[in-house]
Design a protein around this motif. Structure first.
Motif, PDB file in Angstrom:
ATOM      1  N   ASP A  95      76.682  73.188  34.220  1.00  0.00           N
ATOM      2  CA  ASP A  95      77.820  72.400  34.698  1.00  0.00           C
ATOM      3  C   ASP A  95      78.999  72.595  33.757  1.00  0.00           C
ATOM      4  OD1 ASP A  95      79.198  70.886  36.492  1.00  0.00           O
ATOM      5  OD2 ASP A  95      78.151  69.006  36.091  1.00  0.00           O
ATOM      6  N   ARG A  96      80.148  72.012  34.141  1.00  0.00           N
ATOM      7  CA  ARG A  96      81.355  72.118  33.334  1.00  0.00           C
ATOM      8  C   ARG A  96      82.140  70.823  33.404  1.00  0.00           C
ATOM      9  NH1 ARG A  96      82.012  70.688  38.023  1.00  0.00           N
ATOM     10  NH2 ARG A  96      83.692  71.453  39.368  1.00  0.00           N
ATOM     11  N   ALA A  97      83.044  70.640  32.446  1.00  0.00           N
ATOM     12  CA  ALA A  97      84.009  69.536  32.488  1.00  0.00           C
ATOM     13  C   ALA A  97      85.352  70.102  32.060  1.00  0.00           C
ATOM     14  CB  ALA A  97      83.584  68.408  31.559  1.00  0.00           C
ATOM     15  N   HIS A  98      86.419  69.635  32.690  1.00  0.00           N
ATOM     16  CA  HIS A  98      87.756  70.140  32.362  1.00  0.00           C
ATOM     17  C   HIS A  98      88.324  69.351  31.182  1.00  0.00           C
ATOM     18  CE1 HIS A  98      87.917  72.836  35.759  1.00  0.00           C
ATOM     19  NE2 HIS A  98      87.394  71.866  36.502  1.00  0.00           N
ATOM     20  N   LEU A  99      88.961  70.064  30.260  1.00  0.00           N
ATOM     21  CA  LEU A  99      89.547  69.447  29.072  1.00  0.00           C
ATOM     22  C   LEU A  99      90.958  68.966  29.388  1.00  0.00           C
ATOM     23  CD1 LEU A  99      88.298  72.062  26.463  1.00  0.00           C
ATOM     24  CD2 LEU A  99      87.353  69.791  26.914  1.00  0.00           C
ATOM     25  N   LYS A 100      91.315  67.794  28.842  1.00  0.00           N
ATOM     26  CA  LYS A 100      92.597  67.166  29.180  1.00  0.00           C
ATOM     27  C   LYS A 100      93.518  67.049  27.966  1.00  0.00           C
ATOM     28  CE  LYS A 100      91.113  66.039  33.381  1.00  0.00           C
ATOM     29  NZ  LYS A 100      91.690  66.575  34.600  1.00  0.00           N
ATOM     30  N   GLY A 101      93.297  67.865  26.927  1.00  0.00           N
ATOM     31  CA  GLY A 101      94.112  67.756  25.720  1.00  0.00           C
ATOM     32  C   GLY A 101      95.466  68.430  25.872  1.00  0.00           C
ATOM     33  N   LYS A 102      96.083  68.741  24.737  1.00  0.00           N
ATOM     34  CA  LYS A 102      97.400  69.391  24.759  1.00  0.00           C
ATOM     35  C   LYS A 102      97.307  70.745  25.459  1.00  0.00           C
ATOM     36  CE  LYS A 102     101.064  70.904  21.614  1.00  0.00           C
ATOM     37  NZ  LYS A 102     101.487  70.976  20.200  1.00  0.00           N
ATOM     38  N   TYR A 103      96.193  71.458  25.210  1.00  0.00           N
ATOM     39  CA  TYR A 103      95.945  72.733  25.879  1.00  0.00           C
ATOM     40  C   TYR A 103      94.765  72.565  26.822  1.00  0.00           C
ATOM     41  CZ  TYR A 103      99.051  74.518  22.297  1.00  0.00           C
ATOM     42  OH  TYR A 103     100.133  74.720  21.491  1.00  0.00           O
ATOM     43  N   LEU A 104      94.922  73.060  28.036  1.00  0.00           N
ATOM     44  CA  LEU A 104      93.889  72.872  29.051  1.00  0.00           C
ATOM     45  C   LEU A 104      92.764  73.886  28.852  1.00  0.00           C
ATOM     46  CD1 LEU A 104      96.205  72.307  32.131  1.00  0.00           C
ATOM     47  CD2 LEU A 104      95.180  70.585  30.641  1.00  0.00           C
ATOM     48  N   GLY A 105      91.717  73.726  29.632  1.00  0.00           N
ATOM     49  CA  GLY A 105      90.562  74.612  29.535  1.00  0.00           C
ATOM     50  C   GLY A 105      89.355  73.904  30.108  1.00  0.00           C
ATOM     51  N   ALA A 106      88.190  74.464  29.884  1.00  0.00           N
ATOM     52  CA  ALA A 106      86.957  73.857  30.392  1.00  0.00           C
ATOM     53  C   ALA A 106      85.838  74.079  29.386  1.00  0.00           C
ATOM     54  CB  ALA A 106      86.577  74.464  31.746  1.00  0.00           C
ATOM     55  N   ILE A 107      84.922  73.129  29.359  1.00  0.00           N
ATOM     56  CA  ILE A 107      83.729  73.263  28.533  1.00  0.00           C
ATOM     57  C   ILE A 107      82.548  73.518  29.468  1.00  0.00           C
ATOM     58  CG2 ILE A 107      83.475  70.725  28.433  1.00  0.00           C
ATOM     59  CD1 ILE A 107      82.221  71.099  25.674  1.00  0.00           C
ATOM     60  N   LEU A 108      81.811  74.598  29.231  1.00  0.00           N
ATOM     61  CA  LEU A 108      80.658  74.979  30.054  1.00  0.00           C
ATOM     62  C   LEU A 108      79.388  74.742  29.251  1.00  0.00           C
ATOM     63  CD1 LEU A 108      81.895  78.519  31.265  1.00  0.00           C
ATOM     64  CD2 LEU A 108      82.581  76.285  32.137  1.00  0.00           C
ATOM     65  N   CYS A 109      78.307  74.416  29.944  1.00  0.00           N
ATOM     66  CA  CYS A 109      77.051  74.177  29.226  1.00  0.00           C
ATOM     67  C   CYS A 109      75.851  74.604  30.056  1.00  0.00           C
ATOM     68  CB  CYS A 109      76.927  72.701  28.850  1.00  0.00           C
ATOM     69  SG  CYS A 109      75.535  72.361  27.745  1.00  0.00           S
ATOM     70  N   ALA A 110      74.868  75.203  29.377  1.00  0.00           N
ATOM     71  CA  ALA A 110      73.547  75.465  29.965  1.00  0.00           C
ATOM     72  C   ALA A 110      72.581  74.597  29.186  1.00  0.00           C
ATOM     73  CB  ALA A 110      73.181  76.941  29.816  1.00  0.00           C
ATOM     74  N   ALA A 111      71.882  73.701  29.876  1.00  0.00           N
ATOM     75  CA  ALA A 111      71.004  72.746  29.199  1.00  0.00           C
ATOM     76  C   ALA A 111      69.629  72.733  29.845  1.00  0.00           C
ATOM     77  CB  ALA A 111      71.615  71.348  29.251  1.00  0.00           C
ATOM     78  N   ALA A 112      68.622  72.537  29.009  1.00  0.00           N
ATOM     79  CA  ALA A 112      67.255  72.343  29.490  1.00  0.00           C
ATOM     80  C   ALA A 112      66.972  70.843  29.524  1.00  0.00           C
ATOM     81  CB  ALA A 112      66.281  73.063  28.569  1.00  0.00           C
ATOM     82  N   VAL A 113      65.784  70.481  30.009  1.00  0.00           N
ATOM     83  CA  VAL A 113      65.365  69.081  30.036  1.00  0.00           C
ATOM     84  C   VAL A 113      64.027  69.007  29.314  1.00  0.00           C
ATOM     85  CG1 VAL A 113      64.859  67.084  31.490  1.00  0.00           C
ATOM     86  CG2 VAL A 113      66.490  68.801  32.273  1.00  0.00           C
ATOM     87  N   ASP A 114      63.947  68.192  28.272  1.00  0.00           N
ATOM     88  CA  ASP A 114      62.699  68.160  27.503  1.00  0.00           C
ATOM     89  C   ASP A 114      61.596  67.434  28.278  1.00  0.00           C
ATOM     90  OD1 ASP A 114      62.730  65.366  27.006  1.00  0.00           O
ATOM     91  OD2 ASP A 114      63.819  65.608  25.120  1.00  0.00           O
ATOM     92  N   ALA A 115      60.386  67.443  27.724  1.00  0.00           N
ATOM     93  CA  ALA A 115      59.211  66.908  28.424  1.00  0.00           C
ATOM     94  C   ALA A 115      59.309  65.416  28.703  1.00  0.00           C
ATOM     95  CB  ALA A 115      57.948  67.204  27.620  1.00  0.00           C
ATOM     96  N   ASP A 116      60.154  64.710  27.921  1.00  0.00           N
ATOM     97  CA  ASP A 116      60.318  63.264  28.134  1.00  0.00           C
ATOM     98  C   ASP A 116      61.640  62.970  28.840  1.00  0.00           C
ATOM     99  OD1 ASP A 116      58.887  60.805  27.758  1.00  0.00           O
ATOM    100  OD2 ASP A 116      60.400  60.195  26.288  1.00  0.00           O
ATOM    101  N   ASP A 117      62.154  63.983  29.546  1.00  0.00           N
ATOM    102  CA  ASP A 117      63.375  63.881  30.369  1.00  0.00           C
ATOM    103  C   ASP A 117      64.656  63.676  29.569  1.00  0.00           C
ATOM    104  OD1 ASP A 117      61.929  64.290  32.722  1.00  0.00           O
ATOM    105  OD2 ASP A 117      61.440  62.164  32.878  1.00  0.00           O
ATOM    106  N   GLY A 118      64.659  64.100  28.297  1.00  0.00           N
ATOM    107  CA  GLY A 118      65.879  64.074  27.499  1.00  0.00           C
ATOM    108  C   GLY A 118      66.652  65.376  27.669  1.00  0.00           C
ATOM    109  N   LEU A 119      67.977  65.292  27.631  1.00  0.00           N
ATOM    110  CA  LEU A 119      68.792  66.497  27.806  1.00  0.00           C
ATOM    111  C   LEU A 119      68.790  67.336  26.531  1.00  0.00           C
ATOM    112  CD1 LEU A 119      70.650  67.504  30.175  1.00  0.00           C
ATOM    113  CD2 LEU A 119      72.502  67.004  28.589  1.00  0.00           C
ATOM    114  N   PHE A 120      68.739  68.664  26.680  1.00  0.00           N
ATOM    115  CA  PHE A 120      68.596  69.581  25.549  1.00  0.00           C
ATOM    116  C   PHE A 120      69.583  70.738  25.725  1.00  0.00           C
ATOM    117  CE2 PHE A 120      66.724  73.105  23.257  1.00  0.00           C
ATOM    118  CZ  PHE A 120      66.112  72.531  22.142  1.00  0.00           C
ATOM    119  N   PRO A 121      70.822  70.628  25.173  1.00  0.00           N
ATOM    120  CA  PRO A 121      71.806  71.713  25.338  1.00  0.00           C
ATOM    121  C   PRO A 121      71.331  73.006  24.675  1.00  0.00           C
ATOM    122  CG  PRO A 121      72.863  69.682  24.609  1.00  0.00           C
ATOM    123  CD  PRO A 121      71.380  69.484  24.453  1.00  0.00           C
ATOM    124  N   LEU A 122      71.308  74.079  25.436  1.00  0.00           N
ATOM    125  CA  LEU A 122      70.891  75.376  24.912  1.00  0.00           C
ATOM    126  C   LEU A 122      72.099  76.182  24.439  1.00  0.00           C
ATOM    127  CD1 LEU A 122      68.795  77.681  24.515  1.00  0.00           C
ATOM    128  CD2 LEU A 122      69.140  78.275  26.922  1.00  0.00           C
TER     129      LEU A 122
END
Length: 598
Positions: A228-255
């Motif tokens: 997924d991604r989120a758009h940045l709203k600072g002085k300079y625009l852009g986007a943050i992209l992420c690939a994340a796994a899900v651990d065995a106890d359903d916690g998010l784990f950014p790869l």
């Protein structure tokens, strides 16, 4: 005697009040012999005093050797003369007439309340809360100092204070190459690099994956990734992209995390090519990946290019919101969710028939969202009961918390959060004394409890028939498959499997997938994400090592109020899951509270 205006009220101060107030605002009262480390500190102190006592200060002379100021009101005798001490930078008050005979400033506006003064006044609060808004700043200054500043003064004061605390946005881009080098020094085996484009070397992309995350994913993770991604709203625009796994106890784990100058198919393709490199030769060692996303066109094409064998499914939050907004019918939405959880094609088709009776438009909607991309009964990948994108909320939180920060500070905030997750989960897992992680332990315990009402017929060493009044299920404990499909889809023994395993004296918990064990979970979080050295230790661009110079991207935020409303995190939360019984499959209650005859 002096009369002043504060908060619109006339206040009379005598000379004792003035000295007391001065002593309250400054650790040492203003007097002949008072020393300041330099002329700038002298100027600031007197500005603060003038604001506190509501009089206007007029600087008569200010240079390297002397500072002379007086009250700006004609005829008022207040005057100060400070001079530099020989051989040092210290300034000392030589003469002082501390008496005021004027009325002082009679309204809330004060000449000394400059942008620099605002910046100094709010610096401590901004350090604790970068989200401190200009509206809050001007209100707090009015309440605490009795001074009115404009919205623009408050905004500029905040900008100046942020730059003093965190550096400017431009410095953030300039220091990116050095920051990436520091990540690799403090966390060996990590991947961190930034790229620029064009003759001006404008920022284009940043990619970071910590060694602890890479090794944690390979040690015990289910082959499941969220994008997924989120758009940045600072002085300079852009986007943050992420690939994340899900651990065995359903916690998010950014790869892996990336920041790009804009969200485009080209940038998604680049990001997934880097994730593919991370997995490297290991992709053959792990089963085919299941990837979940909102399936935007750029993402679909990038996944097909770099992970051609992966199963790419829809995020259920995205699909369910589309269905809800299209039909606006609660009964239809309830049937839709029961169709989502249906384990078999026959059960799914039955639900579709129910929906078609209510609305003739359902088949048209299904053309936009084909069931093989989201329905449990048809989706070929293994979701392990994971339907939504947990990364969405995390990304929007990061974007909201960090949009005021330069890019290096933003990445440090993210690094610190991931590091704290590792530490907290590692400590928590050391206190567990079960075979499986708590969420898996609960599901297996429920399956064992439900298994009591089934009749077990053994066909051979590994195959069993599990009979209930409703249907008969076939279980194979060697291949870990049940005809209800729950075991293979969730990675944990279902109630039918539990009945078969109990009948032949096996421990049901031992037949969960290895990633659900506490020992495997502890291995996942055994790595440590270490601190990055202080910025003063970094080698700047163009120096030794030949690091490139990166300038800000050209995607700058336009001036004025944004045309579109900023998306709030609370609007992005996943819809509340409708509880479905695992025994009778009706909605509104769980297996534990089921009263239906089976």
């Amino acid at each position: 005697m002096q009369c002043i205006m504060a908060e619109g009220a006339l206040i009379t101060l005598d000379s004792d009040d003035i000295l007391a107030t001065a002593e309250h605002h400054h650790h040492h009262p203003l007097a002949v012999g008072r020393e300041f480390p330099d002329v700038e500190t002298c100027r600031r102190t007197l500005k603060d005093l003038a604001i506190a006592l509501h009089f206007d200060l007029r600087i008569v002379k200010s240079d390297r050797s002397r500072f002379i100021a007086k009250c700006s009101k004609e005829g008022c005798p207040w005057r100060i003369h400070a001079a530099k001490c020989p051989g040092v930078s210290t300034f000392t008050v030589r003469t002082l007439n501390a008496e005021h005979t004027c009325d002082g400033v009679r309204d809330l506006h004060h000449q000394q309340a400059s942008v620099g003064w605002v910046a100094r006044s709010v610096e401590a609060r901004i350090r604790d809360n970068p989200q401190y808004k200009p509206k809050e700043i001007l209100q707090d200054i009015r309440d605490e100092h009795g001074v009115a500043v404009s919205y623009m003064q408050a905004w500029r004061g905040k900008e100046r204070s942020m730059a003093a605390l965190h550096g400017t946005y431009e410095e953030g881009y300039r220091f990116l190459p050095a920051y990436c080098e520091q990540i690799k020094v403090s966390n060996p085996g990590s991947v961190a690099f930034a790229t620029a484009s064009g003759p001006e070397s404008c920022f284009q992309r940043l990619f970071i994956a910590y060694r602890a995350c890479i090794s944690g994913f390979f040690s015990s993770f289910r082959p499941l990734l969220e994008l997924d991604r989120a758009h940045l709203k600072g002085k300079y625009l852009g986007a943050i992209l992420c690939a994340a796994a899900v651990d065995a106890d359903d916690g998010l784990f950014p790869l892996a995390i990336a920041v790009v100058d804009n969200e485009s198919g080209e940038n998604w393709s680049w990001f997934l090519s880097e994730v593919r490199k991370l997995l490297g030769m290991n992709t053959d060692a792990i089963p085919r990946l299941t990837i979940l996303s909102e399936r935007q066109s750029g993402v679909v094409e990038a996944v097909e290019t770099h992970f051609p064998t992966a199963f790419h499914g829809f995020c259920l939050r995205y699909v369910s919101e589309s269905f809800r907004d299209t039909f606006k019918n609660t009964k239809l939405v309830n049937i839709f969710w029961s169709a989502v959880y249906a384990l078999t094609a026959a059960e799914f088709e039955g639900k579709i028939a129910e929906m078609n009776e209510i609305s003739q438009d359902v088949p048209c909607w299904f053309e936009l969202f084909p069931p093989h991309l989201w329905a449990v009964a048809y989706f070929q990948g293994v979701r392990y009961g994971h339907f939504g994108l947990g990364i969405t909320e995390v990304l929007y939180n990061w974007a909201l918390e960090c949009h005021e920060l330069p890019i290096t500070q933003m990445m440090e905030h993210i690094r610190h959060q991931i590091s704290s997750w590792f530490e907290a989960r590692r400590d928590m897992s050391m206190r567990w004394n079960s075979i499986l992680v708590p969420s898996a332990e609960r599901r297996v315990t429920e399956a064992v409890s439900d298994a009591r009402c089934y009749q077990v017929l053994r066909a051979n060493e590994v195959e069993f028939e599990i009979v209930s009044t409703e249907r008969t299920n076939i279980v194979d404990i060697r291949t870990r498959v049940c005809s209800c499909r729950r075991w293979e889809l969730y990675g944990l023994p279902c109630a039918h499997a539990a009945a078969a395993l109990i009948s032949c004296g096996q421990n049901v918990h031992m037949f969960a997938e290895p990633c659900f064990t506490v020992s495997s979970y502890q291995q996942t979080y055994s790595g440590v994400i270490k601190e990055v050295a202080d910025r003063r230790m970094w080698k700047e661009e163009g120096g030794e090592g030949g690091l490139m110079r990166i300038r800000p991207p050209k995607t700058r935020r336009p001036p004025g109020r944004p045309k579109k409303k900023v998306v709030r995190v609370e609007n992005l939360k996943r819809p509340k899951r409708i509880v479905q019984c695992g025994r009778c499959h009706l909605l509104g209650h769980s297996q534990k509270k089921c009263t239906q005859p089976i």
